[in-house]
Scaffold this motif. Structure first.
Motif, PDB file in Angstrom:
ATOM      1  N   LYS A   6       1.720   7.214  -5.924  1.00 54.10           N
ATOM      2  CA  LYS A   6       3.057   7.783  -5.739  1.00 54.10           C
ATOM      3  C   LYS A   6       3.993   6.784  -5.074  1.00 54.10           C
ATOM      4  CE  LYS A   6       6.100  11.090  -5.915  1.00 54.10           C
ATOM      5  NZ  LYS A   6       6.645  11.525  -7.239  1.00 54.10           N
ATOM      6  N   VAL A   7       3.503   6.049  -4.094  1.00 54.44           N
ATOM      7  CA  VAL A   7       4.334   5.035  -3.431  1.00 54.44           C
ATOM      8  C   VAL A   7       4.760   3.969  -4.434  1.00 54.44           C
ATOM      9  CG1 VAL A   7       4.347   3.184  -1.709  1.00 54.44           C
ATOM     10  CG2 VAL A   7       3.387   5.409  -1.125  1.00 54.44           C
ATOM     11  N   ARG A   8       3.840   3.509  -5.261  1.00 54.48           N
ATOM     12  CA  ARG A   8       4.179   2.468  -6.251  1.00 54.48           C
ATOM     13  C   ARG A   8       5.200   2.987  -7.271  1.00 54.48           C
ATOM     14  NH1 ARG A   8      -1.474   1.873  -5.605  1.00 54.48           N
ATOM     15  NH2 ARG A   8      -2.014  -0.042  -4.470  1.00 54.48           N
ATOM     16  N   GLU A   9       5.037   4.241  -7.653  1.00 54.67           N
ATOM     17  CA  GLU A   9       6.000   4.850  -8.588  1.00 54.67           C
ATOM     18  C   GLU A   9       7.386   4.889  -7.965  1.00 54.67           C
ATOM     19  OE1 GLU A   9       6.596   9.371  -9.328  1.00 54.67           O
ATOM     20  OE2 GLU A   9       5.132   8.728 -10.836  1.00 54.67           O
ATOM     21  N   LEU A  10       7.445   5.288  -6.703  1.00 55.16           N
ATOM     22  CA  LEU A  10       8.728   5.353  -6.003  1.00 55.16           C
ATOM     23  C   LEU A  10       9.322   3.964  -5.784  1.00 55.16           C
ATOM     24  CD1 LEU A  10       7.728   8.092  -3.423  1.00 55.16           C
ATOM     25  CD2 LEU A  10       9.512   8.337  -5.165  1.00 55.16           C
ATOM     26  N   ALA A  12       9.004   1.406  -7.752  1.00 58.40           N
ATOM     27  CA  ALA A  12       9.585   0.994  -9.030  1.00 58.40           C
ATOM     28  C   ALA A  12      10.916   1.696  -9.277  1.00 58.40           C
ATOM     29  CB  ALA A  12       8.601   1.295 -10.164  1.00 58.40           C
ATOM     30  N   ALA A  13      10.974   2.982  -8.967  1.00 59.82           N
ATOM     31  CA  ALA A  13      12.198   3.754  -9.184  1.00 59.82           C
ATOM     32  C   ALA A  13      13.331   3.285  -8.284  1.00 59.82           C
ATOM     33  CB  ALA A  13      11.925   5.240  -8.956  1.00 59.82           C
ATOM     34  N   GLN A  14      12.986   2.842  -7.068  1.00 56.86           N
ATOM     35  CA  GLN A  14      13.991   2.409  -6.095  1.00 56.86           C
ATOM     36  C   GLN A  14      14.292   0.918  -6.188  1.00 56.86           C
ATOM     37  OE1 GLN A  14      15.700   4.270  -3.764  1.00 56.86           O
ATOM     38  NE2 GLN A  14      14.866   6.096  -4.744  1.00 56.86           N
ATOM     39  N   GLY A  15      13.566   0.208  -7.046  1.00 54.45           N
ATOM     40  CA  GLY A  15      13.788  -1.223  -7.201  1.00 54.45           C
ATOM     41  C   GLY A  15      13.304  -2.047  -6.032  1.00 54.45           C
ATOM     42  N   VAL A  16      12.285  -1.549  -5.325  1.00 54.80           N
ATOM     43  CA  VAL A  16      11.704  -2.312  -4.215  1.00 54.80           C
ATOM     44  C   VAL A  16      10.796  -3.375  -4.810  1.00 54.80           C
ATOM     45  CG1 VAL A  16      10.291  -2.189  -2.136  1.00 54.80           C
ATOM     46  CG2 VAL A  16      11.836  -0.312  -2.711  1.00 54.80           C
ATOM     47  N   SER A  17      11.057  -4.625  -4.470  1.00 54.42           N
ATOM     48  CA  SER A  17      10.439  -5.741  -5.174  1.00 54.42           C
ATOM     49  C   SER A  17       8.957  -5.947  -4.887  1.00 54.42           C
ATOM     50  CB  SER A  17      11.190  -7.038  -4.868  1.00 54.42           C
ATOM     51  OG  SER A  17      11.184  -7.284  -3.465  1.00 54.42           O
ATOM     52  N   GLY A  18       8.500  -5.590  -3.694  1.00 58.94           N
ATOM     53  CA  GLY A  18       7.104  -5.845  -3.383  1.00 58.94           C
ATOM     54  C   GLY A  18       6.667  -5.160  -2.108  1.00 58.94           C
ATOM     55  N   LEU A  19       5.367  -5.220  -1.873  1.00 62.83           N
ATOM     56  CA  LEU A  19       4.788  -4.533  -0.716  1.00 62.83           C
ATOM     57  C   LEU A  19       5.334  -5.089   0.591  1.00 62.83           C
ATOM     58  CD1 LEU A  19       1.154  -3.393  -0.336  1.00 62.83           C
ATOM     59  CD2 LEU A  19       2.149  -4.771   1.472  1.00 62.83           C
ATOM     60  N   ARG A  20       5.465  -6.414   0.687  1.00 58.93           N
ATOM     61  CA  ARG A  20       5.954  -6.997   1.941  1.00 58.93           C
ATOM     62  C   ARG A  20       7.397  -6.562   2.232  1.00 58.93           C
ATOM     63  NH1 ARG A  20       3.134 -10.582   4.691  1.00 58.93           N
ATOM     64  NH2 ARG A  20       1.203 -11.388   3.781  1.00 58.93           N
ATOM     65  N   ALA A  21       8.180  -6.440   1.198  1.00 57.43           N
ATOM     66  CA  ALA A  21       9.567  -5.998   1.392  1.00 57.43           C
ATOM     67  C   ALA A  21       9.589  -4.563   1.911  1.00 57.43           C
ATOM     68  CB  ALA A  21      10.334  -6.102   0.076  1.00 57.43           C
ATOM     69  N   LEU A  22       8.739  -3.713   1.350  1.00 60.72           N
ATOM     70  CA  LEU A  22       8.672  -2.335   1.810  1.00 60.72           C
ATOM     71  C   LEU A  22       8.156  -2.269   3.240  1.00 60.72           C
ATOM     72  CD1 LEU A  22       8.873   0.692   1.278  1.00 60.72           C
ATOM     73  CD2 LEU A  22       6.557   0.602   0.316  1.00 60.72           C
ATOM     74  N   ALA A  23       7.122  -3.052   3.541  1.00 59.33           N
ATOM     75  CA  ALA A  23       6.541  -3.051   4.884  1.00 59.33           C
ATOM     76  C   ALA A  23       7.570  -3.461   5.924  1.00 59.33           C
ATOM     77  CB  ALA A  23       5.331  -3.977   4.924  1.00 59.33           C
ATOM     78  N   ARG A  49       5.938   9.901   6.553  1.00 50.69           N
ATOM     79  CA  ARG A  49       7.313  10.292   6.842  1.00 50.69           C
ATOM     80  C   ARG A  49       8.260   9.082   6.736  1.00 50.69           C
ATOM     81  NH1 ARG A  49       6.434  12.030  11.556  1.00 50.69           N
ATOM     82  NH2 ARG A  49       6.027  14.192  11.027  1.00 50.69           N
ATOM     83  N   ARG A  50       7.839   7.941   7.280  1.00 50.58           N
ATOM     84  CA  ARG A  50       8.688   6.743   7.214  1.00 50.58           C
ATOM     85  C   ARG A  50       8.889   6.287   5.769  1.00 50.58           C
ATOM     86  NH1 ARG A  50       5.803   2.894  11.694  1.00 50.58           N
ATOM     87  NH2 ARG A  50       5.800   4.346  13.458  1.00 50.58           N
ATOM     88  N   LEU A  51       7.793   6.307   4.999  1.00 54.08           N
ATOM     89  CA  LEU A  51       7.896   5.896   3.598  1.00 54.08           C
ATOM     90  C   LEU A  51       8.759   6.867   2.809  1.00 54.08           C
ATOM     91  CD1 LEU A  51       4.205   4.775   3.018  1.00 54.08           C
ATOM     92  CD2 LEU A  51       6.217   3.293   2.960  1.00 54.08           C
ATOM     93  N   ASP A  52       8.643   8.154   3.124  1.00 52.16           N
ATOM     94  CA  ASP A  52       9.514   9.152   2.503  1.00 52.16           C
ATOM     95  C   ASP A  52      10.984   8.786   2.706  1.00 52.16           C
ATOM     96  OD1 ASP A  52       8.423  11.251   1.010  1.00 52.16           O
ATOM     97  OD2 ASP A  52       7.640  12.244   2.784  1.00 52.16           O
TER      98      ASP A  52
END
Length: 311
Positions: A6-10, A12-23, A49-52
């Motif tokens: 679900k996180v990976r799907e989100l 992609a939908a939000q255009g987050v380029s990679g795990l480090r960027a999200l972290a 909650r933070r990832l949400d």
């Protein structure tokens, strides 16, 4: 769908380029986030909650962790036993995860659960409060136990003392005994045999405990006494050995799953070594490690057993 999917799907939908960027946006350690997404570390409610928030998921990730628990976390005064059971289930999964990772890996998650359940214990209705306090005791003693492999003795002692008080407040002899026994083990590892003996004796006073735990505390008492009172240690060793045969493997739960003969053979070996029977102790320890599941043999908690054989 798993939490990681679900996180990976989100992403992609939000255009987050990679795990480090999200972290970096959360923020959270990238390695920790990677383990959560790969399923080797449980997702805590706080991280969900933070990832949400960062992924505009409208609570979808929190719901994947536990919808009832999320509701209870928002309104602690309305917590019920089902929500507390959810935390207990998460704790059981965390214990399994410790078997294949380390104390340091799971400790942050345990701290988050402890903070949440501590709020429940403070604000819960009278009918639910003893259950919440009892679970707080269990989380506190587990947090204390996790400090032992890292040799954080003061933190371990403080948490285990607190867990004992909470167990007594909840009227829960099993959790009180667990905290006392872990405190005895901590004292023994530091060479404080007098304190270890006193705590061990207190842990053995209630005879109406789970048979696996009763067996463990009897072995522990034998190991503590082996240096100063060999006759008493041999007597306790015989008692513990007889107890192993009375444990029903089918009755073991997520909270007692490690009380199997192979585990106790290693415990027996430690006692024999203290009694001077080193050759037999090495034989038993080798047998124990051979019979343990592979993930247990390589676990951090089994390090003392591996070191015993020099492996």
């Amino acid at each position: 769908m798993t939490f990681g999917d679900k996180v990976r799907e989100l992403m992609a939908a939000q255009g987050v380029s990679g795990l480090r960027a999200l972290a970096a946006r959360v923020p959270v350690d990238p390695g920790h986030l990677s383990r959560v997404l790969n399923g080797t570390k449980p997702a805590s409610l706080e991280l969900a909650r933070r990832l949400d928030d960062e992924l505009s998921a409208d609570g979808a990730l929190v719901a994947l962790v536990d919808a009832r628990l999320a509701q209870a976390d928002r309104t602690p005064r309305r917590v019920d036993t089902a929500a507390l059971d959810s935390v207990a289930s998460l704790l059981a999964s965390t214990r399994r995860l410790e078997d294949v990772t380390s104390a340091a890996t799971v400790l942050p998650t345990v701290r988050e659960y402890l903070a949440m359940v501590g709020r429940f214990a403070e604000e819960a209705r009278a009918a639910v409060r003893p259950t919440a306090v009892g679970l707080t005791s269990e989380l506190t003693q587990y947090a204390g136990w996790l400090h032992v492999p890292m040799r954080r003795w003061s933190a371990a002692e403080r948490l285990l003392d607190r867990a004992t008080v909470l167990g007594m407040e909840a009227g829960d002899p099993q959790r009180t005994t667990t905290a006392l026994s872990f405190a005895a083990y901590t004292a023994m590892r530091q060479g404080n045999i007098r304190r270890a003996a006193a705590l061990s004796e207190a842990a053995r006073r209630d005879t109406n405990l789970h048979p696996g735990w009763r067996t463990y505390v009897t072995y522990q008492a034998a190991e503590i006494l082996a240096g100063d009172d060999k006759p008493a240690a041999y007597r306790l060793l015989a008692e513990a050995e007889a107890m192993v045969d009375r444990i029903d493997p089918a009755a073991l739960t997520e909270h007692t799953y490690w009380y199997v003969p192979a585990f106790f053979r290693g415990t027996h070996a430690f006692v024999l070594d203290k009694l001077g029977e080193r050759e037999r102790a090495r034989e038993l320890m080798a047998q124990s490690l051979e019979e343990l599941p592979a993930e247990w043999r390589s676990s951090q908690w089994a390090e003392r057993r591996r070191r015993f054989l020099g492996v």
